[in-house]
Scaffold this active site. Structure first.
Site, mmCIF file in Angstrom:
data_model
loop_
_atom_site.group_PDB
_atom_site.id
_atom_site.type_symbol
_atom_site.label_atom_id
_atom_site.label_comp_id
_atom_site.label_asym_id
_atom_site.label_seq_id
_atom_site.Cartn_x
_atom_site.Cartn_y
_atom_site.Cartn_z
ATOM 1 C CD GLU A 325 -0.744 15.490 3.368
ATOM 2 O OE1 GLU A 325 -0.845 15.252 2.166
ATOM 3 O OE2 GLU A 325 -1.654 16.022 4.036
ATOM 4 C CB CYS A 326 3.799 20.244 4.947
ATOM 5 S SG CYS A 326 4.670 21.802 4.622
#
Length: 440
Positions: A325-326
């Site tokens: 994630e990210c």
């Protein structure tokens, strides 16, 4: 007689909000939590909306985990039962709002009305006198269904300044306190918000000093009690029973919602934490989770940990699940370019490079929809991708256009999108089981 299937309690509670960002509500909420904790009270703090950095500070201030409340992302029922669960144990509940009191759909005000708690706006009084009262009046009267009885003045220059602010208030609004301009009422920031709590060696001393400033300003009074009641949620199906998940957690990968960790455990998973910065390899697990954080600030250290990179690549080649994630996505590319333009080797699971830019590249509430499953969450990043492969899927914005690409490569699912796991346990389970996107 106590009903085990219902949470209930009556406890002082308030939502700390503001006319907009930058008014000082984050530190005032944290200082209030520390003030009452130091007085021997059990304090629970919640954060409205998606945020990782403020909750880190609020957790240190209160001594208890900080959960998200956002009627769209977490659902209205969860907002109610989390508050009721806290009220059954705590002496005080505080909720820190996001942006301005009425900003967003839903807004902080919507949560306050849903939960039946009063809002206490923090208003930066710098450069204002009686006009402070007009701002307070507008916040209090904008919606008939919202309760605003008290306001907090921040960055007050002197006792005389505080008296002028009080004079300008309507008769039915009270100044809870006038917080002076004081060096204790600041915390260091960087491009995504506050510096992570774990990076501030003197954070507890800072919080104690801020709490003392609030006490001197008269903010040690408890808000009015509120009654909370909600049914206990049914436990989810144990879709990940026996699954071992390695969760990256250190200064580079720290953006973890407590609710996400709880959900994985409730699904039956065993969580094993590791540090890509310091460990030689992940633990022996079935799946990996590389959450968001600041890999760009630790690019040289991550690149120098050759053994960790080799182990993560071996995990990927074996077809085992990885959720990135990210910041996790950024680290999975071949190259990460930091804010100074320096290039560092990434884990190399995907071609291309992640480049930190000087401006915001993505912000807002998003959902990942597959059939009837909808994983809700958000995006907030300053990075751009160059040379990345075509995305198979895209998140969808809650409002407007411009979803985030979701890269799927074998067992790897990587995106700038941050998911709130309890919003779709079945979709989350499919990721960590390596069957994403699920067949239909």
């Amino acid at each position: 007689m106590t009903d085990p299937d219902v949470f209930r309690g009556r406890v002082p509670a308030a939502l700390i909000s503001a006319p907009g960002s930058g008014q000082g509500k984050s530190l005032i909420t944290a200082a209030l939590a520390r003030l009452h904790r130091n007085a021997g009270r059990r304090v629970r703090v919640f954060k409205f909306g998606p945020d990782y950095l403020d909750p880190m500070v609020l957790e240190r201030a209160s001594g208890a985990p900080v959960y998200q409340l956002q009627p769209w992302m977490t659902g209205e029922a969860e907002c109610r039962w989390r508050l009721a669960e806290a009220a059954a144990q705590a002496d005080l509940i505080l909720v820190e709002g996001a942006m301005g009191l009425f900003d967003g759909t839903p807004s902080s005000a919507d949560l306050a009305v849903l939960a039946g708690i009063p809002a206490i706006p923090v208003i930066d009084a710098w450069g204002m006198a009686q006009t402070f009262g007009a701002v307070a009046l507008g916040l209090a009267r904008y919606r008939d269904d919202l309760t605003v009885r008290e306001v907090i003045a921040n960055r007050v220059a002197s006792p005389r300044h505080g008296a002028l602010l009080t004079e300008g208030l309507p008769a039915d609004l009270t100044l809870l306190g006038a917080v002076p301009r004081h060096e204790a009422m600041t915390l260091p920031e960087r491009h995504l918000g506050l510096v992570q709590a774990g990076e501030l060696d003197d954070l507890d001393q800072r919080l104690d000093r801020a709490a003392a400033v609030l006490a001197e300003a008269g903010l040690d009074r408890l808000p009015a009690p509120v009654t909370f009641e909600a049914p206990r949620p049914a436990p989810p199906e144990r879709l990940l029973a026996g699954q071992r998940i390695g969760v990256a957690r250190d200064a580079a990968f720290a953006f973890l919602y407590p609710a996400n960790l709880d959900l994985l455990r409730d699904l039956g998973a065993e969580l094993r934490f590791f540090s890509p910065l310091a460990d030689a390899a992940p633990p022996d697990v079935d799946a990996l989770w590389l959450p968001g954080g600041y890999p760009e600030l630790h690019g040289a250290t991550l690149a120098a940990n050759v053994a960790m990179g080799q182990a993560i690549r071996a995990h990927h080649r074996a077809g085992k699940p990885i959720l990135a994630e990210c910041g996790g996505l950024m680290s999975c590319l071949e190259t990460v370019i930091d804010g100074d333009g320096e290039s560092h080797a990434g884990f190399g699971l995907l071609p291309g490079r992640a480049r930190l830019t000087g401006k915001l590249q993505g912000l807002g509430m998003h959902a990942l929809r597959l059939g009837e499953d909808e994983l809700r969450g958000h995006t907030f990043h300053h990075a751009a991708l160059d040379g990345a492969p075509p995305a198979r899927l895209f998140s969808e914005k809650q409002s407007g256009t411009g979803g985030e690409p979701v890269f799927v490569d074998g067992g790897l699912v990587a995106s700038f999108f941050h998911g709130y796991f309890p919003s779709s346990p079945t979709l989350v389970a499919s990721i960590f089981e390596g069957r994403f996107p699920p067949s239909r």
